[in-house]
Write a protein that holds these residues in place. Structure first.
Motif, short mmCIF file in Angstrom:
data_model
loop_
_atom_site.label_atom_id
_atom_site.label_comp_id
_atom_site.label_asym_id
_atom_site.label_seq_id
_atom_site.Cartn_x
_atom_site.Cartn_y
_atom_site.Cartn_z
N GLN A 44 -37.58 17.00 29.73
CA GLN A 44 -38.48 16.29 30.63
C GLN A 44 -38.03 14.87 30.89
O GLN A 44 -38.66 14.16 31.67
CB GLN A 44 -39.90 16.29 30.04
N ARG A 74 -33.80 20.18 38.87
CA ARG A 74 -35.17 19.83 38.50
C ARG A 74 -36.15 20.76 39.20
O ARG A 74 -36.01 21.03 40.40
CB ARG A 74 -35.49 18.38 38.89
N SER A 114 -40.44 12.98 26.29
CA SER A 114 -41.09 14.28 26.25
C SER A 114 -42.27 14.26 25.29
O SER A 114 -42.19 13.67 24.21
CB SER A 114 -40.09 15.35 25.82
N TYR A 149 -33.35 21.35 34.07
CA TYR A 149 -32.67 22.49 33.46
C TYR A 149 -31.16 22.28 33.57
O TYR A 149 -30.66 21.87 34.62
CB TYR A 149 -33.10 23.79 34.13
N THR A 181 -39.56 18.99 35.27
CA THR A 181 -38.72 19.50 34.19
C THR A 181 -37.30 19.73 34.69
O THR A 181 -37.10 20.22 35.81
CB THR A 181 -39.29 20.82 33.63
N ARG A 218 -33.35 22.58 28.40
CA ARG A 218 -34.51 22.10 29.16
C ARG A 218 -34.92 20.73 28.64
O ARG A 218 -34.85 20.44 27.45
CB ARG A 218 -35.67 23.09 29.00
#
Length: 541
Positions: free
Chosen positions: A76, A52, A325, A58, A56, A74
């Motif tokens: 959220q 993180r 998101s 990854y 966000t 990616r």
């Protein structure tokens, strides 16, 4: 808001295709917890390393012989993911012949469990992975979705590694890598460039081999998670990155949330900005592959992570307090008209770049003279969204020459395909089955080569309007489904007719990677021909 079914969730995810509508920020922030269903992505994304940065997340995964490698997703909210690139743009691993299908192959070599981290002190991203059990490669980028370059090679195999950036609170840091695949777990310290080893120390010895090593820090303690394959997840803890470490069992013999799949182990510890914690693991769900599954975790009063599994089973339905998101997310399914070679595509081995282009579609020139699908260069591969899916291409064959074969395959160690075959000035359609790769040692995982080039099960002559034809593969890749694929064609894009017989999909784990749709064009007599793939449609059932 309606509860997200798996199919609805699939339409919210990304694949460089159809865009969904953005959501209102206030609505997303105030929305009550929703029920999501594991797997969070019904595709083959194994050996995840999730990190993180601010709000966000990854996600990095294994790709082995596929190029580019080490995909980056990616999100959220840990559920809706978008595909944004790769950390390894080309498999430049000191064996160009094998990784380029030149008189050799590199099946299931390449990128295994690797690691991805952002380093705040210099604003760079780092990817590190051991390749071919000999050395580790370091790639860096200024932007996670930007250009990645090879920064260095370390002459030590950081097997199943986890990079940890240990910040000192004053803008400085130290870089550590936890790794090991036998009974010894080690921690290496890297220099300031992240490309050279400063020190290396065995920090724990087990009585069995383990994998999936990741390193974290919480409230002054360093944690390394590691697993015994197919059995248990373990946690080590110390107040010093180099130990000594004490050990506890995180969980063991937990049932998968995907019917018919294997025990859940290995993955990533993840914290949210709000202080909640989760674990993203993956289920061995072949023939589809290894799909990400998510569960919340808590911490004991004495500072150990713990999982609370009802009936020792990984949860199927998950309630999250994370906001959905708010940006526009792309769909994992839809129609790709090849205005570019999207980030969701990967080649089987390194491509011959002079033999493909984007001109009114994906142009594939013949790059190999072979009758072996597994030695055909420039096969464009796409993951399959389960549990069932169709992959359909519209292909212009006007540029084919004598002996060429072009089509779409169900691609793994046991493959089948439907293709257009050019013979002199005539063309027909052919379905081939039982194309087979096998390891050198039966039941092993090394040195794969073609053991059967397959058999043409059926051929048919078809009048093609405008030199175009639609070719389709329909597959049930669920670990509890029929595990079969069928092949069909159409001359108008509406009515499809079956050709050949059923491919029985291999659900063994030894090849590690799951099935993919593979689009190919190879010559059996001489180079010079080409096709244009006008579109690819991916529909999940």
């Amino acid at each position: 808001m309606l509860l997200l079914s798996l199919a609805a969730l699939a339409l919210r995810l990304t694949s460089n295709l159809v865009l969904s509508q953005p959501q209102d920020d206030a609505t997303a922030a105030s929305r009550p917890a929703e029920v999501r269903t594991n797997p969070v992505i019904y595709e083959d994304f194994a050996d995840n390393d999730i990190t993180r940065v601010d709000d966000t997340y990854y996600f990095s995964a294994s790709t082995m012989h596929f190029s580019p490698g080490a995909p980056i997703l990616r999100s959220q909210d840990l559920v809706n993911w978008e595909f944004i690139g790769h950390s390894v743009p080309r498999l430049d691993f000191l064996d160009d012949n094998a990784y380029g299908l030149v008189n050799s192959t590199a099946y299931i070599r390449g990128i295994w469990a690797s690691t991805l981290r952002f380093r705040p002190s210099n604003g760079k991203w780092y990817w590190i992975g051991c390749v071919d059990w000999v050395r580790s490669f370091v790639y860096t980028a200024d932007a996670v979705d930007g250009e990645w370059t090879q920064a260095g090679i370390i002459n030590n195999c950081y097997y199943d590694c986890g990079l940890f950036v240990d910040e000192d609170g004053n803008g400085g840091d130290k870089l550590y890598v936890a790794y090991g695949g036998n009974t010894q777990l080690s921690v290496a310290q890297l220099d300031d460039t992240g490309t050279k080893e400063v020190s290396n120390q065995v920090v724990f010895t087990f009585d069995v081999g383990r994998e999936g090593n990741r390193m974290y820090k919480r409230e002054g303690f360093y944690y390394i998670i590691t697993d015994v394959p197919g059995q248990s997840e373990l946690v080590l803890r110390s107040q010093n990155p180099l130990g000594p470490y004490e050990k506890r069992t995180f969980w063991e013999n937990v049932n998968s949330p995907i019917p018919g799949s294997g025990t859940v182990v290995q993955g990533s510890l993840i914290d949210t900005p709000e202080g909640d914690w989760y674990f993203m693991s993956f289920a061995w769900a072949f023939p589809e592959g290894r799909s990400p599954v998510l569960a919340p975790i808590t911490w004991t009063e004495d500072g150990w992570p713990q999982a609370n599994f009802s009936g020792n089973s990984w949860p199927t339905d998950l309630a999250f307090s994370l906001p959905t998101s708010t940006g526009s997310l792309q769909s994992w399914t839809g129609v790709d008209k090849f205005t570019s070679f999207g980030v969701e595509w990967e080649w089987n081995h390194n491509p011959v770049n002079s033999a493909w282009s984007i001109e009114g579609g994906l142009v594939l020139k013949t790059a190999s003279v072979t009758d072996d699908l597994y030695k055909a260069k420039n096969t464009a591969c796409h993951r399959i969204l389960g549990p069932k899916a169709n992959g359909t291409i519209l292909i212009d064959v006007s540029g084919m020459t004598d002996g060429d074969r072009a089509g779409i395959s169900m691609f793994r160690d046991l493959s089948g395909y439907i293709a257009v075959q050019q013979s002199g000035t005539s063309r027909n359609l052919v379905m081939r089955n039982n194309v087979n790769l096998s390891p050198q040692d039966p039941g092993g995982t090394c040195c794969w080569s073609t053991t059967n080039k397959g058999d043409d099960i059926a051929t048919t002559e078809v009048e093609l309007s405008g030199n175009q034809v639609w070719l389709r593969v329909s597959a049930d890749i669920s670990s509890s489904g029929s595990k079969e694929a069928t092949f069909s064609y159409s001359t108008d894009g509406n009515t499809f007719m079956g050709l050949g017989n059923t491919l029985k999909l291999n659900d063994g784990w030894q090849f590690f990677m799951g099935y993919r749709f593979g689009i190919f064009n190879f010559a059996t007599r001489a180079l010079g021909g080409s096709v244009v793939v006008k579109s690819f449609e991916h529909v999940s059932a």
